[in-house]
Design a protein around this motif. Structure first.
Motif, mmCIF file in Angstrom:
data_model
loop_
_atom_site.group_PDB
_atom_site.id
_atom_site.type_symbol
_atom_site.label_atom_id
_atom_site.label_comp_id
_atom_site.label_asym_id
_atom_site.label_seq_id
_atom_site.Cartn_x
_atom_site.Cartn_y
_atom_site.Cartn_z
ATOM 1 N N GLU A 71 0.858 -1.260 -0.139
ATOM 2 C CA GLU A 71 -0.014 -0.008 -0.007
ATOM 3 C C GLU A 71 0.768 1.352 0.084
ATOM 4 O O GLU A 71 2.089 1.343 0.580
ATOM 5 C CB GLU A 71 -1.146 0.107 1.287
ATOM 6 C CG GLU A 71 -1.996 -1.236 1.343
ATOM 7 C CD GLU A 71 -3.056 -1.086 0.468
ATOM 8 O OE1 GLU A 71 -3.385 -0.030 0.133
ATOM 9 O OE2 GLU A 71 -3.381 -2.177 -0.125
ATOM 10 N N ASP A 72 0.298 2.346 -0.517
ATOM 11 C CA ASP A 72 1.167 3.564 -0.611
ATOM 12 C C ASP A 72 1.014 4.369 0.715
ATOM 13 O O ASP A 72 -0.169 4.417 1.060
ATOM 14 C CB ASP A 72 0.533 4.428 -1.859
ATOM 15 C CG ASP A 72 1.060 4.118 -3.190
ATOM 16 O OD1 ASP A 72 2.110 3.379 -3.286
ATOM 17 O OD2 ASP A 72 0.567 4.373 -4.266
ATOM 18 N N ASN A 73 2.035 4.795 1.161
ATOM 19 C CA ASN A 73 2.192 5.632 2.447
ATOM 20 C C ASN A 73 2.449 7.075 1.804
ATOM 21 O O ASN A 73 3.472 7.125 1.163
ATOM 22 C CB ASN A 73 2.916 5.241 3.448
ATOM 23 C CG ASN A 73 2.549 4.041 4.209
ATOM 24 O OD1 ASN A 73 1.064 3.758 4.384
ATOM 25 N ND2 ASN A 73 3.298 3.179 4.583
ATOM 26 N N GLU A 74 1.780 7.932 2.088
ATOM 27 C CA GLU A 74 2.021 9.281 1.824
ATOM 28 C C GLU A 74 2.191 10.397 2.902
ATOM 29 O O GLU A 74 1.164 10.323 3.700
ATOM 30 C CB GLU A 74 1.188 9.816 0.543
ATOM 31 C CG GLU A 74 1.128 8.967 -0.550
ATOM 32 C CD GLU A 74 -0.119 9.450 -1.817
ATOM 33 O OE1 GLU A 74 0.045 9.095 -2.835
ATOM 34 O OE2 GLU A 74 -0.817 10.372 -1.406
ATOM 35 N N ASP A 75 3.183 11.020 3.007
ATOM 36 C CA ASP A 75 3.254 12.254 4.005
ATOM 37 C C ASP A 75 3.414 13.352 3.186
ATOM 38 O O ASP A 75 4.179 13.746 2.352
ATOM 39 C CB ASP A 75 4.698 11.881 4.713
ATOM 40 C CG ASP A 75 4.484 10.881 5.691
ATOM 41 O OD1 ASP A 75 3.685 10.418 6.063
ATOM 42 O OD2 ASP A 75 5.661 10.100 5.714
ATOM 43 N N VAL A 76 2.789 14.378 3.524
ATOM 44 C CA VAL A 76 2.758 15.818 2.862
ATOM 45 C C VAL A 76 4.127 16.484 3.476
ATOM 46 O O VAL A 76 4.160 16.556 4.941
ATOM 47 C CB VAL A 76 1.335 16.653 3.330
ATOM 48 C CG1 VAL A 76 1.537 18.156 2.850
ATOM 49 C CG2 VAL A 76 0.191 15.778 2.788
#
Length: 82
Positions: A71-76
């Motif tokens: 799964e993609d983990n995204e941090d802004v």
């Protein structure tokens, strides 16, 4: 040089797991005729860009990586450009 135990070597390993992506609001355009102006010009310059609807701002930098389940983990990143 760096050795496997050095903090700089560990940092490089962590950074290689992540990718920096510029998200462009898909409603952002130069004109009605050229909706993909920013996307195409940045992509030509080698910037990793994607189009999405953004609730705030026109451009957003994120760091993304895959977790152990794929799964993609995204941090802004801490910047909003409007």
């Amino acid at each position: 040089g760096t050795h496997p135990g050095d903090s700089s070597s560990r940092s490089e390993g962590l950074l290689s797991e992540w990718e920096l992506v510029l998200i462009i609001d898909n409603r952002e355009k130069v004109s009605h005729r050229d909706r993909d102006f920013f996307f195409s010009h940045l992509r030509e310059k080698g910037v990793n860009v994607e189009n999405r609807a953004l609730p705030l701002g026109d451009f957003l930098w994120i760091m993304r990586r895959k977790d152990s389940h794929g799964e993609d983990n995204e941090d802004v990143c801490d910047y909003i450009i409007a």
